[in-house]
Write an enzyme that holds these catalytic residues in place. Sequence first.
Site, PDB file in Angstrom:
ATOM      1  N   SER A  71     -77.005   2.683 -74.732  1.00  0.00           N
ATOM      2  CA  SER A  71     -76.429   3.097 -73.448  1.00  0.00           C
ATOM      3  C   SER A  71     -76.437   2.021 -72.370  1.00  0.00           C
ATOM      4  CB  SER A  71     -77.155   4.326 -72.917  1.00  0.00           C
ATOM      5  OG  SER A  71     -76.696   5.454 -73.603  1.00  0.00           O
ATOM      6  N   LYS A 130     -73.159   0.963 -71.203  1.00  0.00           N
ATOM      7  CA  LYS A 130     -72.390   1.797 -70.260  1.00  0.00           C
ATOM      8  C   LYS A 130     -72.267   1.135 -68.886  1.00  0.00           C
ATOM      9  CE  LYS A 130     -73.772   5.923 -72.830  1.00  0.00           C
ATOM     10  NZ  LYS A 130     -74.656   7.101 -72.885  1.00  0.00           N
ATOM     11  N   TYR A 156     -66.410   4.317 -77.967  1.00  0.00           N
ATOM     12  CA  TYR A 156     -67.765   4.620 -77.470  1.00  0.00           C
ATOM     13  C   TYR A 156     -68.843   4.201 -78.477  1.00  0.00           C
ATOM     14  CZ  TYR A 156     -71.808   7.415 -76.116  1.00  0.00           C
ATOM     15  OH  TYR A 156     -73.084   7.815 -75.778  1.00  0.00           O
ATOM     16  N   TYR A 177     -81.405   8.953 -67.272  1.00  0.00           N
ATOM     17  CA  TYR A 177     -81.206  10.369 -67.578  1.00  0.00           C
ATOM     18  C   TYR A 177     -82.136  11.224 -66.740  1.00  0.00           C
ATOM     19  CZ  TYR A 177     -79.259   7.818 -71.433  1.00  0.00           C
ATOM     20  OH  TYR A 177     -78.582   6.917 -72.163  1.00  0.00           O
ATOM     21  N   VAL A 191     -81.145   4.094 -76.073  1.00  0.00           N
ATOM     22  CA  VAL A 191     -82.055   4.647 -77.085  1.00  0.00           C
ATOM     23  C   VAL A 191     -82.439   3.632 -78.172  1.00  0.00           C
ATOM     24  CG1 VAL A 191     -81.442   7.084 -76.732  1.00  0.00           C
ATOM     25  CG2 VAL A 191     -80.189   5.723 -78.439  1.00  0.00           C
TER      26      VAL A 191
END
Length: 309
Positions: free
Chosen positions: A64, A67, A191, A243, A261
Amino acid sequence: MTDLKSIVDSVYHDLSDRIGEGKLADYIPELATVDPKQFGIALVTTDGKLYSAGDAETAFSIQSISKVFTLTLALGKIGDGLWKRVGREPSGNAFNSIVQLEQEKGKPRNPFINAGAIAVADVVLAGHAPKEAIGEIVQFIRQLADDDTIAIDHNVARSETNTGYRNVALANFMRSFSNLNHPAEHVLGVYFHHCAVAMSCHQLAHAGLYLASGGRNPLSGGSVVSPSRARRINALMLMCGHYDGSGDFAYRVGLPGKSGVGGGILAIAPDKASIAVWSPGLNENGNSQLGSAALELLAQRTGWSVFGQ
Ligand code: GLU
């Protein structure tokens, strides 16, 4: 004058007997095969000095953290129009939660939870075949890190493509609310591949420098984004980068950060440095357990924080 070398060395040293803590992201089968006993730190200052310790040159799955780079690209393509499709609020939910997405009619809370990043991938895909969009993302990351060897780990991409059922659900769910313009499998192809980019702490810290330097790459002098955009991306990282653990990270570390992760975290000390840490074991929120501890110590010892000393 802060002695960054001894700070980075001492953080590594003080945590080294905890190497291996946390739980691997085994919901992605390929990530379950990673050796958990690895730990790296790399800090690159805005004047280009590198301080590193441990496994700082070992490539890992950035997941992530990618991102941050796709958000930067999507904002470059459609600017503030992005905020019609994705929010800017912390989610307070797990990274792959679907509940909020139904309540909020297919508009993800922010660009860093999975649903938000899938919508961002849809924006990057516009006008391209999936392969071209993936190529554009990798090229952008290589340019930021000034390193053409950076590549996708195709085993990780395949592993996630074969098992990413929740992401398939999130994408189709958004499509049902007309918040996806391309077929779900094309968007997910983009993605899954950008999540599977492999980088070392050193490469990642280098790539994040533009966010520590008002949008400019301080080493090449080139402008990546405007100063206000860099500031806003940092704000999103601070509020949403971990998160449902984002509040705790802000409390403990006090710097914008984005976790993945794969066990990596990119943190930004504005006007000072870009920092990448990596250790594969995760805490209950899916953030690197040792990486978070390392950044907490580093922030304490440097006195760096966006909230004052
Ligand atoms: N590719 C991962 C997923 O979609 C990213 C999650 C993360 O790094 O937080 O589940």
